[in-house]
Design a protein around this motif. Sequence first.
Motif, short mmCIF file in Angstrom:
data_model
loop_
_atom_site.label_atom_id
_atom_site.label_comp_id
_atom_site.label_asym_id
_atom_site.label_seq_id
_atom_site.Cartn_x
_atom_site.Cartn_y
_atom_site.Cartn_z
N CYS A 1 0.90 -1.38 -0.07
CA CYS A 1 0.02 -0.05 -0.02
C CYS A 1 0.80 1.28 0.03
O CYS A 1 0.28 2.32 -0.02
CB CYS A 1 -0.95 0.01 1.27
SG CYS A 1 -2.25 -1.07 0.94
N TRP B 1 -4.51 3.34 -4.33
CA TRP B 1 -5.50 2.81 -3.68
C TRP B 1 -5.81 2.52 -2.28
O TRP B 1 -6.55 2.16 -1.51
CB TRP B 1 -5.47 1.43 -4.36
CG TRP B 1 -4.13 0.43 -3.97
CD1 TRP B 1 -3.80 -0.09 -3.06
CD2 TRP B 1 -3.12 0.58 -5.07
NE1 TRP B 1 -2.36 -0.66 -3.29
CE2 TRP B 1 -2.17 -0.13 -4.43
CE3 TRP B 1 -2.83 1.23 -6.27
CZ2 TRP B 1 -0.76 -0.53 -5.05
CZ3 TRP B 1 -1.59 0.74 -6.74
CH2 TRP B 1 -0.64 0.16 -6.35
N ALA B 2 -4.81 3.31 -1.49
CA ALA B 2 -4.51 3.12 -0.06
C ALA B 2 -4.77 4.47 0.73
O ALA B 2 -4.53 4.46 1.79
CB ALA B 2 -3.37 2.28 0.31
#
Length: 184
Positions: free
Chosen positions: A81, A105-106
């Motif tokens: 991440c 995405w994190a």
Amino acid sequence: MDTQFADDVLEGDGFRLSPLGPGDIEDVTSACRDEVTQRWLPLPLPYTPEVARAFVEEVAPGMRTSGAGLVRRIEVDGRLCGVIDLKKTDWRGRTTEIGYWVAPWARGRGLAGKASRVLADWALTDQDMARVVIRCATGNVPSQRAALSAGFVHEGVARSAGIVHSGRVDLEVFSKIPSDLDVA
Ligand SMILES: CC(C)(COP(=O)(O)OP(=O)(O)OC[C@H]1O[C@@H](n2cnc3c(N)ncnc32)[C@H](O)[C@@H]1OP(=O)(O)O)[C@@H](O)C(=O)NCCC(=O)NCCS
């Protein structure tokens, strides 16, 4: 005198900081192609899988063996991440600097601040560092928030101290020293 960081895996609340591996190359490539990552970090352009492979297999392990620092993946539920590192380490002066990116995405869960707290506190205790620094561009507000949430203290602005793709930038300087551990 130690001149290398220990190759430790560090456990955080809901994440772990661990060494990068070949399985991370695709995620590193994709996160380092992200527009926000490229805006604030002067990474190679274009960021190809070959660049990511060299980073994972050579640059990251070399950071530790050369004594320059330590690179860890920020791992949540087994997936990469983000990446956080210690760099520019001065073993005689016992100072080092944290850098990071969080994958698109994190983002939005404060991972950079949480990971910085775990890594800085480990460096100041287990690794006997006297001072850990975070420096980020004046315009990079999320990164400044991350430094503060990790318990770093804002010191001031280093003028024209950084380079991003668009040119030179002023850097906000934050630090954490052992006496901050009791209060932050
Ligand atoms: C900086 C970075 C690592 C932060 O990722 P993150 O840990 O997921 O950060 P979050 O999105 O959770 O945001 C952290 C804080 O910034 C705030 N924030 C996020 N975007 C913001 C914006 N556009 N304006 C103002 N504040 C913002 C959040 O509200 C949060 O504040 P809080 O600590 O008070 O709750 C990530 O944005 C990134 O990878 N950027 C590109 C690479 C980079 O800049 N690296 C650092 C170079 S010094």
